[in-house]
Design an enzyme around this catalytic site. Structure first.
Site, PDB file in Angstrom:
ATOM      1  N   GLY A 274      -1.091  -8.223   7.466  1.00 40.72           N
ATOM      2  CA  GLY A 274       0.045  -7.590   6.801  1.00 40.72           C
ATOM      3  C   GLY A 274       0.969  -7.101   7.893  1.00 40.72           C
TER       4      GLY A 274
ATOM      5  CG  MET B 120       4.397   0.786   7.300  1.00 39.60           C
ATOM      6  SD  MET B 120       4.785   2.205   8.338  1.00 39.60           S
ATOM      7  CE  MET B 120       3.222   3.080   8.366  1.00 39.60           C
TER       8      MET B 120
ATOM      9  CG  ASN C 106       2.493 -11.407   7.076  1.00 37.53           C
ATOM     10  OD1 ASN C 106       2.290 -10.230   6.746  1.00 37.53           O
ATOM     11  ND2 ASN C 106       3.393 -12.159   6.485  1.00 37.53           N
TER      12      ASN C 106
ATOM     13  CB  ALA D 131      -0.468   0.174  -2.553  1.00 37.29           C
TER      14      ALA D 131
ATOM     15  CB  SER E  81       2.336   9.853   7.134  1.00 36.35           C
ATOM     16  OG  SER E  81       3.688  10.249   6.948  1.00 36.35           O
ATOM     17  N   GLY E  82       4.389   8.217   8.871  1.00 41.29           N
ATOM     18  CA  GLY E  82       5.263   8.252  10.044  1.00 41.29           C
ATOM     19  C   GLY E  82       6.294   7.146   9.983  1.00 41.29           C
TER      20      GLY E  82
ATOM     21  CE  LYS F   9       1.345   8.907   3.775  1.00 44.98           C
ATOM     22  NZ  LYS F   9       1.767   7.580   3.553  1.00 44.98           N
TER      23      LYS F   9
ATOM     24  CG  HIS G 261       1.785  13.403   3.945  1.00 44.33           C
ATOM     25  ND1 HIS G 261       2.767  12.462   3.717  1.00 44.33           N
ATOM     26  CD2 HIS G 261       2.049  13.900   5.175  1.00 44.33           C
ATOM     27  CE1 HIS G 261       3.575  12.393   4.751  1.00 44.33           C
ATOM     28  NE2 HIS G 261       3.162  13.260   5.661  1.00 44.33           N
ATOM     29  CG  ASN G 262       3.474   9.906   0.711  1.00 41.81           C
ATOM     30  OD1 ASN G 262       3.212  10.301   1.843  1.00 41.81           O
ATOM     31  ND2 ASN G 262       3.690   8.638   0.438  1.00 41.81           N
TER      32      ASN G 262
ATOM     33  CD  GLU H  51       7.415  11.516   2.502  1.00 36.99           C
ATOM     34  OE1 GLU H  51       6.442  11.444   3.272  1.00 36.99           O
ATOM     35  OE2 GLU H  51       7.957  10.492   2.008  1.00 36.99           O
ATOM     36  CE1 TYR H  52       7.559  10.551  -3.123  1.00 35.68           C
ATOM     37  CE2 TYR H  52       8.528  10.846  -5.285  1.00 35.68           C
ATOM     38  CZ  TYR H  52       7.976  10.027  -4.328  1.00 35.68           C
ATOM     39  OH  TYR H  52       7.829   8.682  -4.589  1.00 35.68           O
TER      40      TYR H  52
ATOM     41  NE  ARG I  90      12.148  11.347  -4.421  1.00 37.74           N
ATOM     42  CZ  ARG I  90      11.594  10.747  -3.367  1.00 37.74           C
ATOM     43  NH1 ARG I  90      11.279   9.468  -3.414  1.00 37.74           N
ATOM     44  NH2 ARG I  90      11.333  11.414  -2.269  1.00 37.74           N
TER      45      ARG I  90
HETATM   46  N1  LIG Z   1       7.201   1.541   4.911  1.00 38.31           N
HETATM   47  C1  LIG Z   1       6.752   2.763   5.175  1.00 38.31           C
HETATM   48  O1  LIG Z   1       7.477   3.633   5.695  1.00 38.31           O
HETATM   49  C2  LIG Z   1       5.337   3.116   4.884  1.00 38.31           C
HETATM   50  C3  LIG Z   1       4.499   2.243   4.195  1.00 38.31           C
HETATM   51  N2  LIG Z   1       3.192   2.560   3.988  1.00 38.31           N
HETATM   52  C4  LIG Z   1       2.287   1.638   3.290  1.00 38.31           C
HETATM   53  O2  LIG Z   1       1.889   0.650   4.226  1.00 38.31           O
HETATM   54  C5  LIG Z   1       1.712  -0.629   3.577  1.00 38.31           C
HETATM   55  C6  LIG Z   1       2.632  -1.650   4.238  1.00 38.31           C
HETATM   56  O3  LIG Z   1       3.950  -1.179   4.103  1.00 38.31           O
HETATM   57  P1  LIG Z   1       5.209  -2.004   4.602  1.00 38.31           P
HETATM   58  O4  LIG Z   1       4.989  -2.437   6.004  1.00 38.31           O
HETATM   59  O5  LIG Z   1       6.407  -1.173   4.269  1.00 38.31           O
HETATM   60  O6  LIG Z   1       5.171  -3.339   3.765  1.00 38.31           O
HETATM   61  P2  LIG Z   1       5.265  -3.633   2.204  1.00 38.31           P
HETATM   62  O7  LIG Z   1       4.684  -2.520   1.413  1.00 38.31           O
HETATM   63  O8  LIG Z   1       6.643  -4.049   1.902  1.00 38.31           O
HETATM   64  O9  LIG Z   1       4.277  -4.883   2.080  1.00 38.31           O
HETATM   65  C7  LIG Z   1       4.609  -6.108   2.684  1.00 38.31           C
HETATM   66  C8  LIG Z   1       3.381  -6.751   3.259  1.00 38.31           C
HETATM   67  O10 LIG Z   1       2.388  -6.982   2.235  1.00 38.31           O
HETATM   68  C9  LIG Z   1       2.067  -8.372   2.257  1.00 38.31           C
HETATM   69  N3  LIG Z   1       1.663  -8.828   0.932  1.00 38.31           N
HETATM   70  C10 LIG Z   1       2.242  -8.542  -0.244  1.00 38.31           C
HETATM   71  N4  LIG Z   1       1.574  -9.159  -1.259  1.00 38.31           N
HETATM   72  C11 LIG Z   1       0.552  -9.831  -0.684  1.00 38.31           C
HETATM   73  C12 LIG Z   1      -0.496 -10.642  -1.180  1.00 38.31           C
HETATM   74  N5  LIG Z   1      -0.635 -10.853  -2.496  1.00 38.31           N
HETATM   75  N6  LIG Z   1      -1.364 -11.190  -0.314  1.00 38.31           N
HETATM   76  C13 LIG Z   1      -1.233 -10.951   1.009  1.00 38.31           C
HETATM   77  N7  LIG Z   1      -0.277 -10.186   1.546  1.00 38.31           N
HETATM   78  C14 LIG Z   1       0.604  -9.631   0.714  1.00 38.31           C
HETATM   79  C15 LIG Z   1       3.342  -9.026   2.712  1.00 38.31           C
HETATM   80  O11 LIG Z   1       3.102 -10.343   3.115  1.00 38.31           O
HETATM   81  P3  LIG Z   1       4.313 -11.404   3.092  1.00 38.31           P
HETATM   82  O12 LIG Z   1       5.055 -11.186   4.357  1.00 38.31           O
HETATM   83  O13 LIG Z   1       3.603 -12.695   3.021  1.00 38.31           O
HETATM   84  O14 LIG Z   1       5.141 -11.118   1.870  1.00 38.31           O
HETATM   85  C16 LIG Z   1       3.732  -8.096   3.839  1.00 38.31           C
HETATM   86  O15 LIG Z   1       2.964  -8.313   4.983  1.00 38.31           O
HETATM   87  C17 LIG Z   1       2.034  -0.381   2.110  1.00 38.31           C
HETATM   88  O16 LIG Z   1       0.859  -0.127   1.395  1.00 38.31           O
HETATM   89  C18 LIG Z   1       2.915   0.866   2.148  1.00 38.31           C
HETATM   90  O17 LIG Z   1       2.846   1.617   0.951  1.00 38.31           O
HETATM   91  C19 LIG Z   1       2.654   3.716   4.472  1.00 38.31           C
HETATM   92  C20 LIG Z   1       3.428   4.609   5.155  1.00 38.31           C
HETATM   93  C21 LIG Z   1       4.840   4.402   5.385  1.00 38.31           C
HETATM   94  O1  LIG Z   2       4.410   6.959   2.857  1.00 40.29           O
HETATM   95  C1  LIG Z   2       5.499   7.178   3.309  1.00 40.29           C
HETATM   96  C2  LIG Z   2       5.703   8.203   4.346  1.00 40.29           C
HETATM   97  O2  LIG Z   2       4.613   9.011   4.519  1.00 40.29           O
HETATM   98  C3  LIG Z   2       6.701   6.453   2.771  1.00 40.29           C
HETATM   99  O3  LIG Z   2       7.817   6.708   3.517  1.00 40.29           O
HETATM  100  C4  LIG Z   2       6.819   6.772   1.339  1.00 40.29           C
HETATM  101  O4  LIG Z   2       6.155   5.715   0.649  1.00 40.29           O
HETATM  102  C5  LIG Z   2       8.186   6.812   0.792  1.00 40.29           C
HETATM  103  O5  LIG Z   2       8.000   7.039  -0.560  1.00 40.29           O
HETATM  104  P1  LIG Z   2       9.108   6.797  -1.645  1.00 40.29           P
HETATM  105  O6  LIG Z   2       9.641   5.404  -1.426  1.00 40.29           O
HETATM  106  O7  LIG Z   2       8.384   6.958  -2.926  1.00 40.29           O
HETATM  107  O8  LIG Z   2      10.165   7.842  -1.395  1.00 40.29           O
END
Ligand SMILES: NC(=O)C1=CN([C@@H]2O[C@H](COP(=O)(O)OP(=O)(O)OC[C@H]3O[C@@H](n4cnc5c(N)ncnc54)[C@H](OP(=O)(O)O)[C@@H]3O)[C@@H](O)[C@H]2O)C=CC1
Ligand SMILES: O=C(CO)[C@H](O)[C@H](O)COP(=O)(O)O
Length: 476
Positions: free
Chosen positions: A11, A15, A34, A78, A130-131, A184, A187-188, A191-192, A289
């Site tokens: 993935g 992140m 990926n 998720a 988180s971050g 976590k 935490h979120n 955050e809200y 929201r």
């Molecule tokens: N973005 C943020 O600030 C934060 C995110 N998170 C959590 O971290 C995780 C990753 O977040 P983020 O990097 O934003 O990416 P996304 O939540 O946008 O997820 C995208 C990733 O998931 C993969 N994916 C989606 N569906 C599938 C599937 N069916 N099978 C395999 N791979 C799949 C995608 O692969 P592909 O490229 O092939 O589509 C891609 O690598 C999430 O759970 C998110 O909630 C936690 C903290 C902060």
């Molecule tokens: O996990 C996080 C930070 O800790 C993400 O930034 C969070 O998912 C953002 O949430 P939303 O899109 O619901 O505002």
């Protein structure tokens, strides 16, 4: 022959990609994969020079490129995607291997996954991270849950890439199964609530004074030098100071006023409802929201009557009042979140160290803030603290805020400026300190229409009054 990787990341969106880079920068050999191969290629092309990466095209190639016992971090969406990736990986893994889910999973799903994988002889660690993008690269706050044996293996690696404050990593073993993802989620939720309170402070400064966004940016920058110092206040000043290049208008005026959400705030409130824990500040933030997104409803209600326009003032006194109201409401929001964690910990037998949660949130995460040091101290002084509000430091801050907090809520009410965060924090505070609540009347009403019974203040037992009969009381 290619060197076997010490750890794998699958993935590679914002992140996962940065977490893999963080691991590689710390000297780990990292297998990367990926679903859509292009992301893997891009990572290697752009950042391959930063460390030792082992790119894999397929899941089986990925698994076989990692040394046993394997440690694999999932950073995928998720929900169903996480289950699908686990289902793909599991048949290829061997007893003793480990999956670490770093996504924002629902803790109930983490409990289910941990149990299912444990039965197969595999470790499953639900680790809240988180971050955001920057934190993942430079050091996030990490909240891992799972067995102590699993943590003994993965803990040193996660602690090595986490943010550090005063030389200590912002990562610790939170507790068994779903504990890490629960923390976590809360935490979120906090955050809200924090973001909502900051937004209300901005709205008041904008509508009750003559200040423009650039001035308000300075107010927030000033607050960031004091007890409100935090990442969220810091970025608020940055966002408010931003000017739209195309129109020359303040950035905040060209963005649609509809706040989106991915779901963790809602989960916090759902879990709180199940636990019976009051977290109105977090709930108000989620609903605020939701209200902002109700375009048609808002359009239909726009002409509803409100108070006559009030005079705007830019007095230092009002700005100071808002600072006090923000600080007091923020204390209440964090108190609610910590109370929810303590309640869940007792309910699920997680034995969460509350002070340690404040400690690992001091760096790396979105809610990192100076006052988390105070929360850490409060729980160190009394690990069984029933609420943060009664800790000596917070009690003094709340006492000091009384007049300002109430003036701010009443000013907002008179001016027709919605402050659900400030007012619900104050109502929670007043509710907790009330000698008597009107809940006694509610009990009477319930007994009247449904013979639900009530307890008396002067003797044990449950009673019922024959409301439609002679109104005599009998044990029920
Ligand atoms: N973005 C943020 O600030 C934060 C995110 N998170 C959590 O971290 C995780 C990753 O977040 P983020 O990097 O934003 O990416 P996304 O939540 O946008 O997820 C995208 C990733 O998931 C993969 N994916 C989606 N569906 C599938 C599937 N069916 N099978 C395999 N791979 C799949 C995608 O692969 P592909 O490229 O092939 O589509 C891609 O690598 C999430 O759970 C998110 O909630 C936690 C903290 C902060
Ligand atoms: O996990 C996080 C930070 O800790 C993400 O930034 C969070 O998912 C953002 O949430 P939303 O899109 O619901 O505002």
């Amino acid at each position: 022959m290619t060197e076997l990787a010490q750890i794998g990341v699958t993935g590679l969106a914002v992140m996962g990609r940065n977490l893999a880079r963080n691991l590689a920068r710390h000297g780990h050999v990292v297998a990367v994969h990926n679903r859509t191969e292009n992301r893997t290629k891009e990572l290697i092309e752009e950042f391959g020079h930063e460390g030792a990466f082992v790119p894999a095209q397929t899941v089986s190639e990925f698994v076989s490129s990692i040394a046993r016992p394997r440690k694999i971090i999932l950073m995928v969406k998720a929900g169903d995607p996480t289950d699908r990736v686990i289902d793909e990986l599991t048949p290829l893994l061997e007893p003793g291997d480990m999956i670490v889910d770093g996504g924002n999973a629902n803790f109930a799903e983490t409990i289910r996954r941990e149990e299912a994988l444990r039965e197969k002889g595999l470790y499953f660690v639900g680790a809240g991270i988180s971050g955001g993008e920057e934190g993942a690269l430079h050091g996030p706050s990490i909240m891992p849950g799972g067995s102590a044996e699993a943590y003994a293996q993965i803990g040193p690696i996660l602690e090595g890439i986490a943010a550090r404050v005063d030389g200590r990593p912002c990562c610790t073993h939170v507790g068994p199964d779903g504990a890490g993802h629960f923390v976590k989620t809360v935490h979120n939720g906090i955050e809200y609530a924090d973001m909502q309170l900051i937004a209300e402070a901005y709205d008041l400064l904008r509508k009750a004074t003559n200040l423009v966004p650039d001035d308000i940016a300075e107010v927030f920058a000033g607050w960031n030098e004091g007890r409100l110092a935090s990442y969220l206040v810091e970025i608020t000043a940055e966002v408010l100071g931003q000017v739209d290049a195309e129109t020359g208008r303040p950035f905040v005026d060209v963005v649609m006023d509809r706040a989106e959400q991915k779901g963790t705030g809602r989960w916090t409130v759902q879990a709180a409802l199940d636990l019976g824990t009051p977290v109105p500040g977090i709930a108000e933030a989620v609903f605020a929201r939701a209200l902002s997104g109700q375009s048609e409803l808002r359009a239909a209600a726009r002409e509803l009557p409100g108070p006559p326009p009030g005079a705007r003032e830019a007095s230092r006194a009002l700005i100071d009042d808002i600072e006090k109201a923000l600080y007091a409401s923020k204390i209440v929001a964090y108190a609610q979140g910590f109370h929810q964690i303590a309640t869940a910990s007792a309910e699920f037998g997680w034995k969460i160290d509350m002070g340690a949660m404040a400690r690992i949130w001091r760096g790396g995460c979105i809610i990192r803030a100076r006052f988390l040091d105070r929360i850490w101290s409060a729980y160190n002084a009394n690990p069984e603290l029933p609420t943060l509000l009664t800790d000596e430091y917070f009690l003094e801050a709340l006492a000091d805020a009384q007049k300002a907090w109430r003036r701010v809520v009443s000013t907002a009410t008179w001016l027709g400026i919605p402050v659900p965060g400030f007012s619900s924090a104050l109502a929670y505070y007043d509710g907790l300190r009330a000698q008597r609540l009107p809940a006694a009347l509610i009990q009477g009403q319930r007994d009247y229409f449904g013979a639900h019974g009530y307890r008396r203040v002067d003797r044990a037992g449950t009673y019922h009054t024959a409301w439609s009969g002679d109104r005599g009381e009998s044990p029920s």
